[in-house]
Design an enzyme around this catalytic site. Structure first.
Site, PDB file in Angstrom:
ATOM      1  N   ASP A   1     112.303  20.885  55.888  1.00  0.00           N
ATOM      2  CA  ASP A   1     112.503  22.415  56.532  1.00  0.00           C
ATOM      3  C   ASP A   1     110.966  21.978  57.768  1.00  0.00           C
ATOM      4  O   ASP A   1     109.901  21.186  56.977  1.00  0.00           O
ATOM      5  CB  ASP A   1     112.052  23.436  55.902  1.00  0.00           C
ATOM      6  CG  ASP A   1     113.417  24.337  55.824  1.00  0.00           C
ATOM      7  OD1 ASP A   1     114.471  23.471  55.936  1.00  0.00           O
ATOM      8  OD2 ASP A   1     113.110  24.879  55.362  1.00  0.00           O
TER       9      ASP A   1
ATOM     10  N   HIS B   1     109.409  20.663  52.176  1.00  0.00           N
ATOM     11  CA  HIS B   1     108.635  21.198  53.856  1.00  0.00           C
ATOM     12  C   HIS B   1     108.116  20.076  54.029  1.00  0.00           C
ATOM     13  O   HIS B   1     106.951  19.766  52.977  1.00  0.00           O
ATOM     14  CB  HIS B   1     107.879  22.331  53.334  1.00  0.00           C
ATOM     15  CG  HIS B   1     109.057  23.331  52.556  1.00  0.00           C
ATOM     16  ND1 HIS B   1     109.687  23.998  51.872  1.00  0.00           N
ATOM     17  CD2 HIS B   1     109.320  24.563  54.312  1.00  0.00           C
ATOM     18  CE1 HIS B   1     110.125  25.291  51.632  1.00  0.00           C
ATOM     19  NE2 HIS B   1     110.187  25.520  53.465  1.00  0.00           N
TER      20      HIS B   1
END
Length: 255
Positions: free
Chosen positions: A63, A212
């Site tokens: 992400d 992430h």
């Protein structure tokens, strides 16, 4: 990662928001969403959190809400190791990091939709949700010369029946995950060894791994994670290689 309290009646399941949660893998058995209250909802709308659990395939996803200086190194490692990945990007990322977007595409990675402004998509109108998705797709197409975008990761992992149905109607597969840990807090990084252990301990056939890109720990551990997974016989695949190109997949984790 826990989901919101389960619905008390089946009739409630389709008209309430959920925060994606799952039962973590152990002993290389697949993760599960059997007890989370939204399994049928995901299946009805072709949402996925697992790939093919009959084979030792892994799907690596990141992400990218904003850039914290680590994505170039992540891309270097993926290139060196010849590993495909998917990067779910926001409007901020597209505007702030166009060259990294171009590099992702040039090096064969999937660029997925993470919405333009990262809202809670269960709290916005149908028209606003469609606009959020369309703006990301249009800006990505402007940067890389292709409008091929059909994977969506709902911001914050929050979803409901309406948002899943709209995403499906707009041509997206909603992609969740079956391996994750609390890696997004840049003020609570705990070192590469911690990231390595948290990911490796959860690996299982068909795993969709969520990381992430803002995490220093992830960046420093990534090469070792890839090497260990391969040593155990896992193979890294692109989301484009999901069975049926993502429509639909079994959600039970059973082979």
């Amino acid at each position: 990662m826990a989901n919101l309290p389960p619905a008390h009646a089946a009739a409630d399941a389709g008209d309430r928001p959920y925060h994606f949660g799952f039962k973590r893998s152990h002993d290389r058995l697949p993760a599960s969403i059997d007890d989370e209250g939204f399994k049928d909802l995901l299946q009805k709308n072709d949402g996925v959190f697992l790939g093919d659990t009959a084979n030792k395939n892994l799907y690596l996803t990141f992400d990218n809400g904003y850039e914290n200086g680590f994505t170039p190194r992540i891309l270097d490692i993926l290139k060196e190791k010849k590993v495909p990945a998917a990067f779910f990007v926001t409007g901020h990322y597209l505007k702030d990091q166009p060259e990294l977007i171009r590099r992702m595409a040039k090096e064969g990675h999937v660029i997925g939709n993470h919405s333009w402004s990262h809202p809670d998509i269960t709290q916005i109108s149908d028209a606003r949700l469609k606009e959020e998705l369309a703006k990301v797709k249009q800006e990505t197409a402007r940067l890389i010369g292709s409008d091929r975008m059909h994977f969506l990761r709902p911001p914050r992992g929050i979803f409901d029946a309406r948002s899943l149905a709209i995403a499906k109607a707009e041509g997206y597969t909603s992609v969740f995950w079956s391996v994750a840990y609390k890696d997004w807090d840049t003020n609570a990084q705990r070192g590469a060894a911690y990231a390595y252990e948290r990911v490796i301990s959860q690996l299982h056939p068909g795993a969709i791994i969520l990381l992430h890109s803002v995490s220093r720990d992830n960046t420093e551990a990534l090469g070792s994670i890839i090497d260990r997974a391969r040593k155990e016989g896992f193979v890294f695949k692109s989301l484009e290689e999901l069975p049926g190109r993502g429509f639909p997949l079994p959600l039970t984790g059973a082979p």
